[in-house]
Design a protein around this motif. Structure first.
Motif, mmCIF file in Angstrom:
data_model
loop_
_atom_site.group_PDB
_atom_site.id
_atom_site.type_symbol
_atom_site.label_atom_id
_atom_site.label_comp_id
_atom_site.label_asym_id
_atom_site.label_seq_id
_atom_site.Cartn_x
_atom_site.Cartn_y
_atom_site.Cartn_z
ATOM 1 N N GLN A 51 0.852 -1.195 0.000
ATOM 2 C CA GLN A 51 0.000 0.000 0.000
ATOM 3 C C GLN A 51 0.880 1.234 0.000
ATOM 4 O O GLN A 51 1.920 1.268 0.661
ATOM 5 C CB GLN A 51 -0.908 0.029 1.223
ATOM 6 C CG GLN A 51 -2.056 -0.926 1.133
ATOM 7 C CD GLN A 51 -3.082 -0.659 2.223
ATOM 8 O OE1 GLN A 51 -2.817 0.027 3.193
ATOM 9 N NE2 GLN A 51 -4.273 -1.200 2.037
ATOM 10 N N GLU A 53 0.533 5.603 0.072
ATOM 11 C CA GLU A 53 -0.362 6.737 0.256
ATOM 12 C C GLU A 53 -0.072 7.776 -0.825
ATOM 13 O O GLU A 53 1.040 8.288 -0.934
ATOM 14 C CB GLU A 53 -0.175 7.358 1.641
ATOM 15 C CG GLU A 53 -1.192 8.426 1.942
ATOM 16 C CD GLU A 53 -1.092 8.939 3.357
ATOM 17 O OE1 GLU A 53 -1.278 10.144 3.529
ATOM 18 O OE2 GLU A 53 -0.811 8.136 4.267
ATOM 19 N N GLU A 55 -1.745 11.288 -2.310
ATOM 20 C CA GLU A 55 -2.707 12.376 -2.120
ATOM 21 C C GLU A 55 -3.746 12.038 -1.046
ATOM 22 O O GLU A 55 -4.945 12.214 -1.237
ATOM 23 C CB GLU A 55 -3.384 12.745 -3.436
ATOM 24 C CG GLU A 55 -2.420 13.273 -4.483
ATOM 25 C CD GLU A 55 -3.095 13.584 -5.804
ATOM 26 O OE1 GLU A 55 -4.347 13.491 -5.901
ATOM 27 O OE2 GLU A 55 -2.367 13.915 -6.731
ATOM 28 N N GLY A 56 -3.284 11.483 0.063
ATOM 29 C CA GLY A 56 -4.157 11.200 1.190
ATOM 30 C C GLY A 56 -4.929 9.893 1.092
ATOM 31 O O GLY A 56 -5.653 9.543 2.010
ATOM 32 N N GLU A 57 -4.813 9.179 -0.006
ATOM 33 C CA GLU A 57 -5.525 7.900 -0.168
ATOM 34 C C GLU A 57 -4.534 6.747 -0.136
ATOM 35 O O GLU A 57 -3.444 6.833 -0.704
ATOM 36 C CB GLU A 57 -6.261 7.864 -1.513
ATOM 37 C CG GLU A 57 -7.502 8.714 -1.571
ATOM 38 C CD GLU A 57 -8.253 8.461 -2.875
ATOM 39 O OE1 GLU A 57 -8.494 7.279 -3.194
ATOM 40 O OE2 GLU A 57 -8.564 9.445 -3.550
ATOM 41 N N ASN A 58 -4.925 5.635 0.508
ATOM 42 C CA ASN A 58 -4.136 4.409 0.472
ATOM 43 C C ASN A 58 -4.493 3.641 -0.790
ATOM 44 O O ASN A 58 -5.640 3.247 -0.980
ATOM 45 C CB ASN A 58 -4.398 3.546 1.704
ATOM 46 C CG ASN A 58 -3.704 4.087 2.929
ATOM 47 O OD1 ASN A 58 -2.746 4.835 2.815
ATOM 48 N ND2 ASN A 58 -4.208 3.728 4.099
ATOM 49 N N ILE A 59 -3.488 3.419 -1.628
ATOM 50 C CA ILE A 59 -3.702 2.725 -2.896
ATOM 51 C C ILE A 59 -2.905 1.428 -2.875
ATOM 52 O O ILE A 59 -1.725 1.424 -2.499
ATOM 53 C CB ILE A 59 -3.274 3.607 -4.087
ATOM 54 C CG1 ILE A 59 -4.150 4.862 -4.122
ATOM 55 C CG2 ILE A 59 -3.358 2.841 -5.400
ATOM 56 C CD1 ILE A 59 -3.775 5.849 -5.186
ATOM 57 N N ASP A 60 -3.576 0.327 -3.259
ATOM 58 C CA ASP A 60 -2.891 -0.957 -3.357
ATOM 59 C C ASP A 60 -2.104 -0.996 -4.668
ATOM 60 O O ASP A 60 -2.653 -0.760 -5.747
ATOM 61 C CB ASP A 60 -3.889 -2.120 -3.347
ATOM 62 C CG ASP A 60 -4.537 -2.298 -1.984
ATOM 63 O OD1 ASP A 60 -3.894 -1.918 -0.984
ATOM 64 O OD2 ASP A 60 -5.664 -2.810 -1.927
#
Length: 183
Positions: A51, A53, A55-60
């Motif tokens: 994972q 981060e 722009e503030g989002e957790n992306i897999d």
């Protein structure tokens, strides 16, 4: 279990051990070659997921890599294998390098060669140590010619010879396992 650690590993390829050629054998007698395909893989797959981060989002983020050795596949058939990669790998090229190295190690059968050598000036057995790399040519075994690692050496002082095992794998006979079940 017993573990042996050897710190000295030298390339002694100037010690050329030859058997079965027209010029005659130099110091080898009674060679035997064993090959194992137990851990062989000429098609290796790996994947990793982490994972990140952004722009503030957790992306897999998922990366996969698959490599194959076509020469080995033509010769031995398809043997599939996997590589368990670390989830902290960030770059695709790093994963590809790990998979390539795993393929290089496992694409061909593991060899174990045992033979007896005489103590001569060609190859003084007292100069050899476990971990050394030697040049070996066994004509009768499919023109086997490789640099091999010395895995085990047992010196017979009375006969001035040594029983040697070289290769990638040290095959040892398995002891029978007995399991007793109680009601």
């Amino acid at each position: 279990r017993e573990f042996n650690f050897y710190t000295k590993k030298e390339r002694k390829t100037h010690f050329e051990l030859v058997h079965g050629t027209e010029e005659g054998d130099n110091i080898i007698s009674a060679p035997s070659l064993s090959q194992s395909i137990i851990d062989m893989a000429n098609n290796v797959y790996s994947e990793t997921e982490r994972q990140e981060e952004i722009e503030g989002e957790n992306i897999d983020i998922r990366m996969t890599s698959m490599k194959e050795d076509n020469t080995s596949i033509r010769k031995y058939g398809l043997f599939e294998g996997t590589y368990s990669a670390n989830d902290n790998i960030v770059y695709q090229s790093t994963l590809d390098n790990y998979v390539n190295e795993e393929l290089r190690k496992r694409a061909y059968p593991s060899n174990s060669i045992s033979f007896e050598i005489a103590n001569t000036k060609v190859c003084p057995i007292h100069d050899l140590q476990v971990g050394d790399v030697l040049s070996l040519y066994l004509k009768q075994y499919f023109e086997f010619k490789e640099e091999v690692k010395l895995l085990e050496i047992t010196i017979d002082i009375e006969k001035d010879t040594a029983n040697v095992i070289v290769g990638e794998t040290l095959f040892k006979p398995n002891k029978p396992v007995r399991i007793r079940y109680a009601k």
